[in-house]
Design an enzyme around this catalytic site. Structure first.
Site, short mmCIF file in Angstrom:
data_model
loop_
_atom_site.label_atom_id
_atom_site.label_comp_id
_atom_site.label_asym_id
_atom_site.label_seq_id
_atom_site.Cartn_x
_atom_site.Cartn_y
_atom_site.Cartn_z
N ARG A 10 0.83 -1.21 0.00
CA ARG A 10 0.00 0.00 0.00
C ARG A 10 0.86 1.26 0.00
O ARG A 10 1.08 1.88 -1.02
CB ARG A 10 -0.95 -0.03 1.21
N ASP A 11 1.42 1.61 1.13
CA ASP A 11 2.18 2.85 1.23
C ASP A 11 3.46 2.79 0.40
O ASP A 11 3.95 3.80 -0.09
CB ASP A 11 2.51 3.15 2.69
N HIS A 203 4.50 4.61 12.55
CA HIS A 203 4.68 4.51 11.09
C HIS A 203 5.73 5.55 10.75
O HIS A 203 5.47 6.75 10.85
CB HIS A 203 3.35 4.78 10.39
N HIS A 205 9.00 7.26 8.44
CA HIS A 205 9.69 7.46 7.16
C HIS A 205 11.13 7.88 7.45
O HIS A 205 11.40 8.53 8.46
CB HIS A 205 8.97 8.52 6.33
N CYS A 236 4.12 9.74 0.64
CA CYS A 236 2.74 10.21 0.56
C CYS A 236 2.55 11.09 -0.68
O CYS A 236 3.29 12.07 -0.87
CB CYS A 236 2.38 11.00 1.81
N ASN A 245 9.41 4.79 3.39
CA ASN A 245 9.28 4.25 4.73
C ASN A 245 10.61 3.64 5.17
O ASN A 245 11.50 3.40 4.35
CB ASN A 245 8.24 3.13 4.74
#
Length: 305
Positions: A10-11, A203, A205, A236, A245
């Protein structure tokens, strides 16, 4: 106990300029499962025009291997997305919003209050459907538009999420500005406010090369969930200059060398990162996929899992 949540599908992929074929995404998930990942965010149920890489998440969920040991999660931002997630058969929905008004308006076209109201409804429906519901508070450590974010604001959001029935709360360093002391302090304050029974995670980065130090600080402060993306992919679409990430394999190496076992096969995870790099067609920022694990093969401890 630390849960490594793999967010690469996903991310990790949502900001890639090249749309990856559905079969490549399905193969990525299969490889992650084979490597021992047991919590995987497979995609987001958002409008395809907003995030084209996630347009086929529903079909992806039809092709991924199902196992009682693996929890699949999907990002939702509204009740329409929740309906899709239910039909897709994910066991967990992750709701996310940004901690500042400017970022949240740009990202979701909603105020933070409107997003919290939406989360409350989704959390209720998730309980009724027998699904887990997690809340991610984005830009919790800094906003690209408003700068520093007051800690008491994040703590307040966390308390309201707990009252709404969140199964876990994740604090996101969406643009990679946090430092370890800040992470430790905010984690402690949130855990004190919501109680030790509610899992709290991060979460992170690695935009400014503090991601892994922040992960360590979060664990020391009691975090039990850490998001990461294989190869260090990600960013993002709505945050200027947002980069990847923390890499799952780099995080797992650190955990294993610290004596924290995850059940993840590090060698297979490295192979998956290298495979994904070839599929994407550019050099990924993960370091372990280049350097390899330690001790190296042939010295008696080639696998850290």
């Amino acid at each position: 106990m630390v849960t490594v949540c793999e967010v690469g599908p996903r991310d990790g992929l949502q900001n890639e300029p090249t749309l990856l074929p559905l079969e490549v995404k399905a193969e990525l998930v299969r490889r992650l499962v084979d490597a021992g990942l047991r919590r995987i965010e497979v995609g987001s149920f958002v409008h395809p025009k907003a995030v084209p890489q996630m347009a086929d998440t529903d079909r992806l969920c039809e092709r991924i291997p199902r196992s009682p040991q693996v929890t699949y999660a999907g990002l939702v931002l509204n009740e329409k997305g929740f309906d899709r997630a239910v039909l897709a058969g994910v066991q967990q929905v992750n709701f996310a919003f940004a901690a500042t008004e400017t970022f949240n308006q740009r990202n979701q076209r909603a105020s933070t209050q409107e997003s919290l109201d939406a989360f409350q409804q989704i959390a209720r429906r998730a309980r009724e459907a027998g699904m887990r519901c997690a809340l991610t508070i984005g830009a919790a450590f800094g906003c690209p538009f408003e700068g520093e974010v007051p800690e008491e604001r994040i703590v307040g959001f966390a308390v309201r999420a707990a009252e709404a029935g969140a199964d876990e709360i994740v604090l996101a360093d969406t643009i990679g500005v946090a430092v370890p002391s800040q992470v430790s302090r905010l984690l402690r304050h949130v855990r004190e406010a919501v109680g030790n029974s509610l899992p709290v995670g991060v979460h992170l980065h690695n935009t400014r090369n503090t991601g892994y130090a922040n992960a360590y600080a979060a664990l020391e402060a009691g975090a039990t969930i850490v998001d990461a993306a294989v190869g260090g992919t990600g960013g993002c679409p709505f945050a200027p200059r947002a980069t990847g990430n923390i890499a799952t394999e780099d995080l797992v190496y650190m955990l294993h060398r610290m004596g924290i076992q995850t059940g993840i096969d590090l060698d297979r995870l490295i192979e998956t990162a290298q495979w994904l790099e070839a599929q994407i067609g550019r050099t990924l920022p993960g370091q372990l996929m280049k350097a390899g694990g330690f001790p190296p093969p042939g010295t008696g401890l080639s696998r850290a899992g």
